[in-house]
Design a protein around this motif. Sequence first.
Motif, PDB file in Angstrom:
ATOM      1  N   ASN A   3      14.702   1.689  -0.090  1.00 45.93           N
ATOM      2  CA  ASN A   3      14.026   2.417   0.988  1.00 45.93           C
ATOM      3  C   ASN A   3      13.969   1.574   2.247  1.00 45.93           C
ATOM      4  O   ASN A   3      12.933   1.472   2.902  1.00 45.93           O
ATOM      5  CB  ASN A   3      12.609   2.803   0.571  1.00 45.93           C
ATOM      6  CG  ASN A   3      12.617   3.644  -0.695  1.00 45.93           C
ATOM      7  OD1 ASN A   3      12.983   4.813  -0.664  1.00 45.93           O
ATOM      8  ND2 ASN A   3      12.255   3.029  -1.805  1.00 45.93           N
ATOM      9  N   LYS A  21       9.668   9.052  -1.419  1.00 40.55           N
ATOM     10  CA  LYS A  21      10.366   8.678  -0.181  1.00 40.55           C
ATOM     11  C   LYS A  21      11.882   8.694  -0.273  1.00 40.55           C
ATOM     12  O   LYS A  21      12.562   8.999   0.672  1.00 40.55           O
ATOM     13  CB  LYS A  21       9.960   7.265   0.264  1.00 40.55           C
ATOM     14  CG  LYS A  21       8.613   7.214   0.864  1.00 40.55           C
ATOM     15  CD  LYS A  21       7.680   6.672  -0.155  1.00 40.55           C
ATOM     16  CE  LYS A  21       6.272   7.104   0.178  1.00 40.55           C
ATOM     17  NZ  LYS A  21       5.365   6.736  -0.882  1.00 40.55           N
ATOM     18  N   GLY A  22      12.392   8.269  -1.420  1.00 42.89           N
ATOM     19  CA  GLY A  22      13.835   8.086  -1.479  1.00 42.89           C
ATOM     20  C   GLY A  22      14.586   9.372  -1.786  1.00 42.89           C
ATOM     21  O   GLY A  22      15.750   9.509  -1.470  1.00 42.89           O
ATOM     22  N   ILE A  81      23.677   2.964  -3.112  1.00 43.10           N
ATOM     23  CA  ILE A  81      23.054   1.643  -3.212  1.00 43.10           C
ATOM     24  C   ILE A  81      23.136   1.125  -4.647  1.00 43.10           C
ATOM     25  O   ILE A  81      23.451  -0.040  -4.891  1.00 43.10           O
ATOM     26  CB  ILE A  81      21.588   1.697  -2.708  1.00 43.10           C
ATOM     27  CG1 ILE A  81      21.557   2.032  -1.211  1.00 43.10           C
ATOM     28  CG2 ILE A  81      20.881   0.372  -2.957  1.00 43.10           C
ATOM     29  CD1 ILE A  81      20.171   2.235  -0.639  1.00 43.10           C
ATOM     30  N   LYS A 111       0.840  -1.191   0.000  1.00 45.74           N
ATOM     31  CA  LYS A 111       0.000   0.000   0.000  1.00 45.74           C
ATOM     32  C   LYS A 111       0.887   1.256   0.000  1.00 45.74           C
ATOM     33  O   LYS A 111       0.598   2.230  -0.665  1.00 45.74           O
ATOM     34  CB  LYS A 111      -0.869  -0.024   1.261  1.00 45.74           C
ATOM     35  CG  LYS A 111      -2.013   0.918   1.233  1.00 45.74           C
ATOM     36  CD  LYS A 111      -3.258   0.226   0.714  1.00 45.74           C
ATOM     37  CE  LYS A 111      -4.362   1.258   0.584  1.00 45.74           C
ATOM     38  NZ  LYS A 111      -5.578   0.705   0.062  1.00 45.74           N
ATOM     39  N   TYR A 112       1.950   1.197   0.758  1.00 45.98           N
ATOM     40  CA  TYR A 112       2.798   2.374   0.897  1.00 45.98           C
ATOM     41  C   TYR A 112       3.600   2.640  -0.376  1.00 45.98           C
ATOM     42  O   TYR A 112       3.642   3.758  -0.868  1.00 45.98           O
ATOM     43  CB  TYR A 112       3.741   2.193   2.088  1.00 45.98           C
ATOM     44  CG  TYR A 112       4.605   3.405   2.347  1.00 45.98           C
ATOM     45  CD1 TYR A 112       4.064   4.511   2.995  1.00 45.98           C
ATOM     46  CD2 TYR A 112       5.923   3.445   1.932  1.00 45.98           C
ATOM     47  CE1 TYR A 112       4.837   5.633   3.219  1.00 45.98           C
ATOM     48  CE2 TYR A 112       6.700   4.557   2.152  1.00 45.98           C
ATOM     49  CZ  TYR A 112       6.157   5.660   2.796  1.00 45.98           C
ATOM     50  OH  TYR A 112       6.916   6.763   3.021  1.00 45.98           O
ATOM     51  N   PHE A 113       4.221   1.600  -0.904  1.00 45.88           N
ATOM     52  CA  PHE A 113       5.072   1.790  -2.076  1.00 45.88           C
ATOM     53  C   PHE A 113       4.294   1.707  -3.386  1.00 45.88           C
ATOM     54  O   PHE A 113       4.770   2.165  -4.418  1.00 45.88           O
ATOM     55  CB  PHE A 113       6.190   0.736  -2.104  1.00 45.88           C
ATOM     56  CG  PHE A 113       7.243   0.965  -1.053  1.00 45.88           C
ATOM     57  CD1 PHE A 113       8.131   2.024  -1.170  1.00 45.88           C
ATOM     58  CD2 PHE A 113       7.345   0.131   0.041  1.00 45.88           C
ATOM     59  CE1 PHE A 113       9.114   2.232  -0.207  1.00 45.88           C
ATOM     60  CE2 PHE A 113       8.324   0.342   1.004  1.00 45.88           C
ATOM     61  CZ  PHE A 113       9.202   1.391   0.880  1.00 45.88           C
ATOM     62  N   LEU A 146      22.445   8.501  -0.907  1.00 46.54           N
ATOM     63  CA  LEU A 146      22.243   7.129  -0.455  1.00 46.54           C
ATOM     64  C   LEU A 146      21.816   6.250  -1.626  1.00 46.54           C
ATOM     65  O   LEU A 146      22.342   5.153  -1.823  1.00 46.54           O
ATOM     66  CB  LEU A 146      21.181   7.103   0.649  1.00 46.54           C
ATOM     67  CG  LEU A 146      20.754   5.737   1.150  1.00 46.54           C
ATOM     68  CD1 LEU A 146      21.909   5.028   1.838  1.00 46.54           C
ATOM     69  CD2 LEU A 146      19.563   5.839   2.082  1.00 46.54           C
ATOM     70  N   MET A 165      -1.861   8.777  -1.865  1.00 44.66           N
ATOM     71  CA  MET A 165      -0.715   8.091  -1.235  1.00 44.66           C
ATOM     72  C   MET A 165       0.577   8.438  -1.972  1.00 44.66           C
ATOM     73  O   MET A 165       0.675   8.221  -3.181  1.00 44.66           O
ATOM     74  CB  MET A 165      -0.980   6.583  -1.281  1.00 44.66           C
ATOM     75  CG  MET A 165       0.125   5.698  -0.773  1.00 44.66           C
ATOM     76  SD  MET A 165       0.410   5.631   0.989  1.00 44.66           S
ATOM     77  CE  MET A 165      -1.103   6.065   1.741  1.00 44.66           C
ATOM     78  N   PRO A 166       1.538   8.987  -1.293  1.00 42.67           N
ATOM     79  CA  PRO A 166       2.785   9.324  -1.981  1.00 42.67           C
ATOM     80  C   PRO A 166       3.481   8.053  -2.416  1.00 42.67           C
ATOM     81  O   PRO A 166       3.490   7.071  -1.694  1.00 42.67           O
ATOM     82  CB  PRO A 166       3.602  10.065  -0.914  1.00 42.67           C
ATOM     83  CG  PRO A 166       3.026   9.615   0.391  1.00 42.67           C
ATOM     84  CD  PRO A 166       1.609   9.226   0.144  1.00 42.67           C
ATOM     85  N   ALA A 167       4.013   8.061  -3.594  1.00 44.10           N
ATOM     86  CA  ALA A 167       4.588   6.823  -4.085  1.00 44.10           C
ATOM     87  C   ALA A 167       6.103   6.867  -4.225  1.00 44.10           C
ATOM     88  O   ALA A 167       6.782   5.976  -3.767  1.00 44.10           O
ATOM     89  CB  ALA A 167       3.966   6.451  -5.427  1.00 44.10           C
ATOM     90  N   VAL A 168       6.635   7.870  -4.841  1.00 42.44           N
ATOM     91  CA  VAL A 168       8.059   7.814  -5.146  1.00 42.44           C
ATOM     92  C   VAL A 168       8.861   8.817  -4.319  1.00 42.44           C
ATOM     93  O   VAL A 168      10.081   8.784  -4.309  1.00 42.44           O
ATOM     94  CB  VAL A 168       8.315   8.068  -6.646  1.00 42.44           C
ATOM     95  CG1 VAL A 168       9.576   7.343  -7.101  1.00 42.44           C
ATOM     96  CG2 VAL A 168       7.128   7.631  -7.476  1.00 42.44           C
TER      97      VAL A 168
END
Lengths: 158, 930
Positions: free
Chosen positions: A106, B6-7, B17, A93-95, B13, B1-4
């Motif tokens: 992440n 986050k990174g 990775i 749900k989050y991703f 970083l 909902m936020p999707a991308v």
Amino acid sequence: MMRFMLLFSRQGKLRLQKWYLAMSDKERKKMVRELMQVVLARKPKMCSFLEWRDLKVVYKRYASLYFCCAIEGQDNELITLELIHRYVELLDKYFGSVCELDIIFNFEKAYFILDEFLMGGDVQDTSKKSVLKAIEQADLLQEEDESPRSVLEEMGLA
Amino acid sequence: MPAVSKGDGMRGLAVFISDIRNCKSKEAEIKRINKELANIRSKFKGDKALDGYSKKKYVCKLLFIFLLGHDIDFGHMEAVNLLSSNKYTEKQIGYLFISVLVNSTSELIRLINNGVKNDLTSRNPTFMCLALHCIANVGSREMGEAFAADIPRILVAGDSMDSVKQSAALCLLRLYKASPDLVPMGEWTARVVHLLNDQHMGVVTAAVSLITCLCKKNPEDFKTCVSLAVSRLSRIVSSASTDLQDYTYYFVPAPWLSVKLLRLLQCYAPPEDAAVKGRLVECLETVLNKAQEPPKSKKVQHSNAKNAVLFETISLIIHYDSEPNLLVRACNQLGQFLQHRETNLRYLALESMCTLASSEFSHEAVKTHIDTVINALKTERDVSVRQRAADLLYAMCDRSNAKQIVSEMLRYLETADYAIREEIVLKVAILAEKYAVDYSWYVDTILNLIRIAGDYVSEEVWYRVLQIVTNRDDVQGYAAKTVFEALQAPACHENMVKVGGYILGEFGNLIAGDPRSSPPVQFSLLHSKFHLCSVATRALLLSTYIKFINLFPETKATIQAVLRAGSQLRNADVELQQRAVEYLTLSSIASTDVLATVLEEMPPFPERESSILAKLKRKKGPGAASTLDDGRREPGPGGDVNGGVEPAPSTGSTPSPSADLLGLRAAPPPAAPPAPPSAGSLLVDVFSDSPTGGPPSLGPSPEEAFLSPAAEDPGIPIPEADELLHKFVCKNSGVLFENALLQIGVKSEFRQNLGRMYLFYGNKTSVQFQNFCPTVTHPGDLQSQLVVQTKRVPGQVDGGAQVQQVLNIECLRDFLTPPLLTVRFRYGGAPQALTLKLPVTINKFFQPTEMAAQAFFQRWKQLSLPQQEAQKIFQANHPMDSEVTKAKPCWTTWTQTQRTMWVLGSCRPKPCRWAACCGSSPTPRPRCTA
């Protein structure tokens, strides 16, 4: 109580580890290596539970990733299996259709979601909504944090 | 909902990775990591103060490197700085690093504690939750000392947010598990129990875990949680599948909470309050009923969640072990799962049935599934499921199915996975010994074990077969013949050679009459294996050879030649060389008499707990051993669960693996081995609830000395016989008699008109009793009223040893006088005899019947003949304990015109009320009403 949770790939790469009982790094590494070997050797149709050392191991494979929990003798295996599923649902749900790469890049988010859901090896809240709400709130804080640098201090204190 | 989004906070970083993922080889990866580590180190050490963002980024990189399996030995200070930051994201990463990587170096912990303390008192719920998580994650003693007192306050504070309460509950649980002494109990405990009523399901979920742990240590303080848990559970199971909104999981209402509540209830006995109990039983029935309903969804998540609750319900039913109806229903439900297409369910059903097999109410029901379980053992593709099937077969084994189960397990052993072979071997060995009716079957089974899985037959197992053969003279000839035949196989396992060597050395003479197994044949057969064997086995065989010289003088020349051969006398192994030299000399210089004395047959082994059982327990680990020990609550003949310690093992123990076993003892002990110092306590241990017994008399009393051991007359019961008998009116086990020489223990079980009694005769002295002979007689008319069959016991009882005698009892008619037990033996040449009343009284064959007062009086009024009614009012000799009377009616008897009547203790709650009851005409099963 859950003792630990591991996420690892089919190639035996560890993607996430969460330990709920103090243990030395050396011992942890040994356990991870041993358990990965056992689980990876199992065939698809086999049962999701096994006895390992003095623990019960519950695992399930989602695409290329194994989710593997070690629980204590009197714990309920089936509900642990669903606990894994609920965690996967939360990640999904989050991703938005989560895949292994999301968790690699992440990993800190994967940890935060897990922490909202489980604490000290016990389920904290089983409601998908509550967990996601908590994470969203944190994200909101993060975005506000990062945009206007001048008001950062205030936001942090709020 | 936020999707991308986050990174992208930390591009560096993500780049790092990707770099790692693009590395073509392990070396390249390590090189890249080392480069990064050097970079981070220099940044952290640099003069320029890093901003929060950079710190966060580098700490995250360190975390990632750690996850790749590398050791991280720096960065902790930076993480502590981050968690003290006011910015949420920095704080969060700081906490994450600490929780994943913390090494409880005291200095660091103090710094962390400062940050945690600030956050706990910040009144910002998000920060408080982070701090609580950190305490729970680290959970060290220092943290406990710093915060254990604060957290209960946060937990029960009226103004705490729900999410904080949840975290506080689980955090406290973690601290309590790590160091229970640090968590102070207090007025908050009562308020914690009331969290079960909280409106927020998440709070309840977290609180139940805490209460389940706390109540184990202080069951009384938390007792009120039972009724609260029951009502909560009842609301959940009876709710419609959508009532609980987000707490419904795939149409199953709050499965996690249900499972936790059911676990909590397993900390307590069934509720005493009838209303609560009724409600609970209703819940359990509802869950069982729901299992039969068609699924509301085809998704596996639905059935898993539903069955998780079902299995926990069954665990509770097994824990209570008091509702036969529910137990049998549970067993039937599991029986359906045994053939389910989901492997997981088959696995769990087998596991759960193992515990059901140990309940007296469901043991028989479990046994009906034997064919399915055997089939599972043969056809399951997953070794862990087969393992469960083997466990269940072991648990359900009793006298009635032992032969079938043992033979199936033996068959399975041929193809079993290597990982579980040894365990199967141990199980087969235990079952074969425990349920051996004829010992030739036992010997066959163990030899089969060696044949099929010789490598997995541990020392304990083959020692044990030698002990049993040594202690039981009825099987020695058979054993000698069988091992002789087994050794003729072209290839046989070394363990077979060991067993064969020992048995032929001791009992080869029993088959020497047959020309096919004449002494020279026996010797050459054994010696043909000699050169292929290990040193230990060869040493054993050398001892066998010297025994042969004693048993069969005609083999002397051949054997001496073997011993004299350079390969023996000058063997590089010192043990073999010594044996060869000593045996050769012994056989040359000792006279036949001396040789016969030195090499006399081994004395029987002393009796102790089976060492195989001990080994199985060790192997299964402490957890499994306790499940093995959780026997059926009322062990009876053939009804005690496997793995429990037998009341009195019928055979010996493991000898020390040294010379003893090899028959090297220089001379047999003078008369008998000295009594082990623990012998007395050992005997008493059998009966945990044994009374202190009668005052031990000093030696035989004058009356006893008069009784000639040869006389057939049973003799007069000893003066205290009546008193001893009365002790057993209301109980079935204990010490029946004890004096300075002998202790007699009894353990019995009665069902309908049948009974079985175990008598344990313990020799308290260090000298062997000879001509030991207990007999049972029926004085007067008893012959036609009661049948008592006795099994023979060995004629000798060694000092400190205990022998067991089994009595099968059948009640044909009502009877008044108990049968007599006469025990005769010789102690140091002096004949001893004593006669006791066997604790078999008519009430043992009673079966209580619950009857309402109305129905009773209706019956009472139907009795019209004058001799059918009698009344006697008397003072009870002992205060009536309602619990005791409920279980075992207290009674007294008197006769009136050939009719027997009993007065039974009232089963009603009020102990002062008594109800008379009538004995109807004598039947094989006198039924009484009360």
